[in-house]
Design a protein around this motif. Structure first.
Motif, PDB file in Angstrom:
ATOM      1  N   ARG A  71       0.833  -1.205   0.000  1.00 24.09           N
ATOM      2  CA  ARG A  71       0.000   0.000   0.000  1.00 24.09           C
ATOM      3  C   ARG A  71       0.871   1.261   0.000  1.00 24.09           C
ATOM      4  O   ARG A  71       0.594   2.217  -0.725  1.00 24.09           O
ATOM      5  CB  ARG A  71      -0.907  -0.031   1.234  1.00 24.09           C
ATOM      6  N   GLN A  72       1.942   1.237   0.780  1.00 22.63           N
ATOM      7  CA  GLN A  72       2.858   2.375   0.829  1.00 22.63           C
ATOM      8  C   GLN A  72       3.574   2.555  -0.503  1.00 22.63           C
ATOM      9  O   GLN A  72       3.773   3.664  -0.970  1.00 22.63           O
ATOM     10  CB  GLN A  72       3.880   2.161   1.958  1.00 22.63           C
ATOM     11  N   ARG A  73       3.960   1.454  -1.124  1.00 22.44           N
ATOM     12  CA  ARG A  73       4.608   1.495  -2.439  1.00 22.44           C
ATOM     13  C   ARG A  73       3.696   2.161  -3.455  1.00 22.44           C
ATOM     14  O   ARG A  73       4.119   2.990  -4.252  1.00 22.44           O
ATOM     15  CB  ARG A  73       4.974   0.079  -2.876  1.00 22.44           C
ATOM     16  N   ASN A  74       2.426   1.815  -3.416  1.00 22.88           N
ATOM     17  CA  ASN A  74       1.477   2.411  -4.354  1.00 22.88           C
ATOM     18  C   ASN A  74       1.321   3.910  -4.107  1.00 22.88           C
ATOM     19  O   ASN A  74       1.211   4.691  -5.059  1.00 22.88           O
ATOM     20  CB  ASN A  74       0.123   1.715  -4.275  1.00 22.88           C
ATOM     21  N   LYS A  75       1.317   4.315  -2.857  1.00 28.64           N
ATOM     22  CA  LYS A  75       1.232   5.746  -2.558  1.00 28.64           C
ATOM     23  C   LYS A  75       2.426   6.483  -3.150  1.00 28.64           C
ATOM     24  O   LYS A  75       2.277   7.548  -3.739  1.00 28.64           O
ATOM     25  CB  LYS A  75       1.176   5.979  -1.048  1.00 28.64           C
ATOM     26  N   ARG A  76       3.592   5.911  -2.979  1.00 26.59           N
ATOM     27  CA  ARG A  76       4.802   6.546  -3.524  1.00 26.59           C
ATOM     28  C   ARG A  76       4.764   6.564  -5.052  1.00 26.59           C
ATOM     29  O   ARG A  76       5.105   7.554  -5.674  1.00 26.59           O
ATOM     30  CB  ARG A  76       6.055   5.800  -3.062  1.00 26.59           C
ATOM     31  N   TYR A  77       4.358   5.456  -5.634  1.00 25.84           N
ATOM     32  CA  TYR A  77       4.346   5.324  -7.097  1.00 25.84           C
ATOM     33  C   TYR A  77       3.389   6.329  -7.738  1.00 25.84           C
ATOM     34  O   TYR A  77       3.684   6.907  -8.772  1.00 25.84           O
ATOM     35  CB  TYR A  77       3.949   3.896  -7.479  1.00 25.84           C
ATOM     36  N   PHE A  78       2.241   6.543  -7.118  1.00 22.22           N
ATOM     37  CA  PHE A  78       1.239   7.432  -7.691  1.00 22.22           C
ATOM     38  C   PHE A  78       1.325   8.863  -7.154  1.00 22.22           C
ATOM     39  O   PHE A  78       0.436   9.678  -7.376  1.00 22.22           O
ATOM     40  CB  PHE A  78      -0.166   6.859  -7.479  1.00 22.22           C
ATOM     41  N   GLY A  79       2.406   9.161  -6.440  1.00 29.90           N
ATOM     42  CA  GLY A  79       2.670  10.528  -6.026  1.00 29.90           C
ATOM     43  C   GLY A  79       1.859  11.031  -4.857  1.00 29.90           C
ATOM     44  O   GLY A  79       1.839  12.223  -4.577  1.00 29.90           O
ATOM     45  N   VAL A  80       1.200  10.134  -4.167  1.00 27.41           N
ATOM     46  CA  VAL A  80       0.444  10.530  -2.976  1.00 27.41           C
ATOM     47  C   VAL A  80       1.446  10.663  -1.832  1.00 27.41           C
ATOM     48  O   VAL A  80       2.440   9.950  -1.769  1.00 27.41           O
ATOM     49  CB  VAL A  80      -0.615   9.456  -2.637  1.00 27.41           C
TER      50      VAL A  80
END
Length: 118
Positions: A71-80
């Motif tokens: 979930r954290q990886r996705n936040k970083r990947y999508f700029g959140v």
């Protein structure tokens, strides 16, 4: 880059996530090096057998770690905006505590009491 390299990097090689993994292991009184995906999976298959509280906590921590890190990886990947290591660790602990709340635990055992305190 192939899938194994990405998977290893995301879960165990990136310093941020590696530090979180080490913290989770320390909370479970497990002091060992964090390796690659394959080595960690082999360790889990070998060590996470039985019904002791430690095994239950390690299984829950492993699952929570993978979930929160992804979930954290996705936040970083999508700029959140993303969380600090401490906040990620708190989220993992909250998941484990919530799941343990459903179990009856022998807290008279010194090992169990120590694990519950962590």
């Amino acid at each position: 880059m192939d899938a194994v390299e990405r998977r290893d990097h995301i879960f165990f090689k990136c310093n941020f996530f590696r530090n979180v993994c080490k913290s989770v292991l320390r909370l479970c009184s497990n002091y060992r090096a964090v390796e690659t995906w394959r080595q960690e999976l082999a360790w889990a298959i070998l060590k996470l057998k039985g019904k002791s509280l430690l095994v239950a906590i390690l299984k829950l921590a492993w699952s929570a770690y993978l979930y929160v890190i992804w979930r954290q990886r996705n936040k970083r990947y999508f700029g959140v905006s993303f969380l600090t290591e401490d906040v990620v660790l708190v989220q993992i602990k909250e998941i484990v505590q919530a799941r343990l709340g459903e179990r009856s635990i022998n807290r008279t055992s010194p090992v169990n009491a120590s694990l519950c305190a962590s």
